[in-house]
Structure formats: C-alpha cells, structure tokens
Design a protein around this motif. Sequence first.
Motif, PDB file in Angstrom:
ATOM      1  N   SER A  93     -13.250   8.480  14.050  1.00 17.39           N
ATOM      2  CA  SER A  93     -13.270   8.425  12.597  1.00 17.39           C
ATOM      3  C   SER A  93     -12.406   9.426  11.918  1.00 17.39           C
ATOM      4  O   SER A  93     -11.461   9.143  11.021  1.00 17.39           O
ATOM      5  N   THR A  97      -8.655   8.402   9.945  1.00 15.70           N
ATOM      6  CA  THR A  97      -8.399   8.685   8.707  1.00 15.70           C
ATOM      7  C   THR A  97      -7.370   9.515   8.476  1.00 15.70           C
ATOM      8  O   THR A  97      -6.313   9.437   7.538  1.00 15.70           O
ATOM      9  N   GLN A 101      -3.645   8.589   6.684  1.00 19.68           N
ATOM     10  CA  GLN A 101      -3.186   9.303   5.485  1.00 19.68           C
ATOM     11  C   GLN A 101      -1.634   9.534   6.139  1.00 19.68           C
ATOM     12  O   GLN A 101      -0.700   9.407   5.229  1.00 19.68           O
TER      13      GLN A 101
END
Length: 167
Positions: A93, A97, A101
């Motif tokens: 996770s 993420t 980004q």
Amino acid sequence: MEKNKIKERENELLDLVRIFCSQKLDKEYLFLCEKLVKKMGRKRDIPFKSGKLEIWAAAIIHAIGSINFLFDKSFQPYLKSDEINEFFQTKSSTVSTKSRQIRNMFDLWYFSPEFSTKKMSIDNPFNDMVMIDGMIAPVSELPEELQILLKNERANGRDLEFTTDSE
C-alpha cells in the motif's frame, strides 16, 4: 537539506534501483528508472529528500513498471509487484501510494513517450492515429505528403494536430 546531502541520497537511491534492475529486470528498465530518479532530483522540491530510500526505490520501479505493463503476464519482462516489495522489505500500500504520487507528479501514463520501453513505443496504438479538427482519425486519412510530415515530426519527438478550413 544541503545540496551535497541531497546528491548523496540521490546516489544511494540510484544504487538501490540499479541493484534491483540488474537482478530482476533489464537494462532498459534500469535506464528508465535512473532517468526518473535524476528527473526527481532536479525538481524544486525534491521528493526523496525525506522518507526511506527503499520505499522510494520500490515506488520508482513500480511507477515505471505500471506504465509499461510490467505486472501483466503477457508482457516481457514480467514481474509480480510483490517481488518489488519483498526485495525492498516494503508494504504494498505504501509503495502503490508513492508510485501514484510519482506518476501524477510527472504525468506518467501508458505510452508516455519519455518513460516507455521501446516495445511500448512501437506498439503504441496512437502511432496510427492523428487529431484532425479535434477528432481522432487514422493517419491513413491524411494525404501522403502530410503522412510523411507527421512521421518526420514524430521522429523528432514532436506531434502535429491538423485542422481543415471549414469556411
């Protein structure tokens, strides 16, 4: 953070990416990942100046892999995203993420010209398409001289859009 400390972190990040790519991927992925690290290092607000470098390395590889179908079994090279996380001892996770980004930061998407593998660039379905009056059309719809012009411009890293005189 001082410039020499940032450069030191960049070199450490490059080393992590190089080790992974040399063991698990190929020279093309290594080149693209190095290119992305260096591009990140030129930003005004350098993303990897804080945080664990292992997470950044995993996220960079994940971002490049995501836009080049690395995680799809029908493509070569193929790799499970879990292998990246196992190698760097990171959480899926967190890496996903950070990868998102990075992709958002540099507007990376499937067939992004700057960060696509050669195979992806060749297989790009948009190669045979062109914008005419704001509509997508096959390149074959253009007169031959415009097809040649378009091919030459694309070979130089530029694209063209055509408009017709509708008066």
